[in-house]
Design a protein around this motif. Structure first.
Motif, PDB file in Angstrom:
ATOM      1  N   GLN A  58       3.305   0.089   6.567  1.00 22.13           N
ATOM      2  CA  GLN A  58       1.940  -0.036   6.057  1.00 22.13           C
ATOM      3  C   GLN A  58       1.790   0.794   4.790  1.00 22.13           C
ATOM      4  OE1 GLN A  58      -0.818   0.950   9.216  1.00 22.13           O
ATOM      5  NE2 GLN A  58      -0.968  -1.205   9.783  1.00 22.13           N
ATOM      6  N   GLN A  83      -1.236   2.054   1.900  1.00 17.36           N
ATOM      7  CA  GLN A  83      -2.660   2.169   1.607  1.00 17.36           C
ATOM      8  C   GLN A  83      -2.838   2.770   0.227  1.00 17.36           C
ATOM      9  OE1 GLN A  83      -5.486   1.239   3.582  1.00 17.36           O
ATOM     10  NE2 GLN A  83      -6.396   1.596   1.575  1.00 17.36           N
ATOM     11  N   TYR A 125       6.845  -5.617   1.041  1.00 14.82           N
ATOM     12  CA  TYR A 125       5.619  -5.142   1.695  1.00 14.82           C
ATOM     13  C   TYR A 125       4.605  -4.719   0.642  1.00 14.82           C
ATOM     14  CZ  TYR A 125       8.827  -4.833   5.658  1.00 14.82           C
ATOM     15  OH  TYR A 125       9.753  -5.121   6.618  1.00 14.82           O
ATOM     16  N   GLY A 133       0.508  -3.217  -0.174  1.00 13.00           N
ATOM     17  CA  GLY A 133      -0.733  -2.626   0.245  1.00 13.00           C
ATOM     18  C   GLY A 133      -1.901  -3.406  -0.342  1.00 13.00           C
TER      19      GLY A 133
END
Length: 124
Positions: free
Chosen positions: A2, A4, A113, A115
């Motif tokens: 993840q 952010q 990946y 954010g």
């Protein structure tokens, strides 16, 4: 994995902002990172790259003004943006990939990946 992103906002031309990308679910050391930006209706642009082996890349429009760095202890990647120009206005995204294809490839094709973006607006 993840990511952010944070730190966007409204800044006057010539001002500075520092974007942060907090990573969770994995260890920074083994991943390449990139910052990208996109203006609605335009193609996404690779801005800066930090390779897991220490390589760094900056797109020509931001060279000398932006600096990418990573703090492995905090599992965070930063993009320090100085002397901002109206042309820097965009949504900025951080991204990461465990597979290394080199800065040029990742800046063109993206990373695995992503954010959520953070909006940077440079305006007087």
């Amino acid at each position: 994995v993840q990511l952010q992103a944070s730190g966007g906002g409204l800044v006057q031309p010539g001002g500075s902002l520092r974007l942060s990308c907090a990573a969770s679910g994995f260890t920074l050391d083994y991943y390449d990172f990139g910052w990208f930006r996109q203006v609605p209706g335009k193609k996404r642009e690779g801005v800066s790259f930090s390779g897991k082996h220490g390589t760094k890349y900056y797109a020509d429009p931001v060279k000398g003004r932006f600096t990418i760095s990573r703090d492995n202890a905090k599992n965070t990647v930063y993009l320090q943006m100085n002397n901002l120009e109206p042309g820097d206005t965009a949504v900025y995204f951080c991204a990461t990939d465990a597979k290394s294809y080199g800065s040029a490839w990742h800046m063109e094709h993206g990373m695995e990946y992503w954010g959520k973006g953070t909006l940077v607006t440079v305006s007087s």
